[in-house]
Write an enzyme that holds these catalytic residues in place. Structure first.
Site: not given
Ligand code: ADP
Ligand code: ADP
Ligand code: ZN
Length: 216
Positions: A172, A13, A88, A127, A161
């Protein structure tokens, strides 16, 4: 154009939102980034959120709904935004519907990024991001062109992170399946859900998202 990127942690995302900011000049609204900034700043929101984030659990709805409600007011959101990591839960989706209705804004499309759980663990474990500009990278899948130097800003410091570890990932993913996956039928019933193959390469996913957005 206002869009939601919906998918499990590590689905890509943030990666796609960063690209859409440049190609479509949309604003990225990442609740994860906003919460991490609040924790770092030691604000009231940060103090409430930290323990949940460290444990890989969702932060309470009223906290995240509050920060999105404030952010959506800002003038830069008028030209369109990408919600990354929000909503979410069903309560968050309903709150978003109310916020948009109050402002006379429309949700154009919800893009589901489908990725297998096994691939997500590897994506999250590898990541990292530039400490200076936040550009996202991966140990295997998205390396900087010059090792140790950010493509975007030339920075040489990188961060990982605290919650990107294998133990937290399991929690998660469980939270995603239990609390967030019910949003898929919620948006499907409204006719706004489109799906892309999140298992494809980063460039291919961008092309698929581009085609979805061009169809509007
Ligand atoms: P990822 O990209 O791996 O999905 P995020 O950066 O979106 O992780 O979120 C990291 C953490 O922040 C989540 O595990 C949760 O604890 C919190 N968080 C983020 N967005 C939300 C949301 N919309 N509702 C509840 N918790 C959230
Ligand atoms: P999210 O925001 O959904 O938690 P990220 O965009 O941070 O996910 O992506 C998670 C990890 O996977 C990052 O290190 C990113 O560089 C890698 N990644 C993202 N998209 C792809 C893909 N299509 N194939 C392989 N690796 C990816
Ligand atoms: Zn950088």
């Amino acid at each position: 154009m206002n869009i939601i990127l919906l998918g499990p942690p590590g689905a890509g995302k943030g990666t796609q939102a960063q690209r859409l900011m440049e190609t479509r000049r949309l604003v990225q609204l990442s609740t994860g980034d906003m919460l991490r900034a609040a924790v770092k700043a030691g604000s009231e929101v940060g103090r409430r959120a930290k323990a949940f984030m460290d444990a890989g659990q969702l932060v309470p709805d009223e906290v995240v709904i509050g920060i999105i409600a404030d952010r959506i007011e800002a003038p830069d959101c008028k030209n369109g935004f990408i919600l990354d990591g929000f909503p979410r839960t069903t309560a968050q989706a309903e709150a978003l519907d109310r916020m948009l209705a109050e402002k006379g804004l429309k949700l154009n499309v919800v893009i589901e990024m489908k990725v297998d759980d096994t691939a997500l663990v590897e994506r999250i474990a590898g990541r990292y991001a530039c400490a200076k500009c936040g550009a996202g990278y991966h140990d295997t899948f998205q390396k900087p062109k010059v090792a140790g130097v950010c493509d975007n800003c030339g920075g040489t410091e990188f961060t990982r992170r605290a919650d990107d570890n294998r133990e937290t990932v399991v929690t998660r993913l469980a939270a995603y399946h239990a609390q967030t996956a019910p949003l898929l039928p919620y948006y499907r019933a409204r006719g706004v859900l489109r799906e892309v193959d999140g298992m494809a390469s980063i460039d291919e996913v961008s092309r698929q998202i581009g085609r979805v957005l061009d169809s509007f």
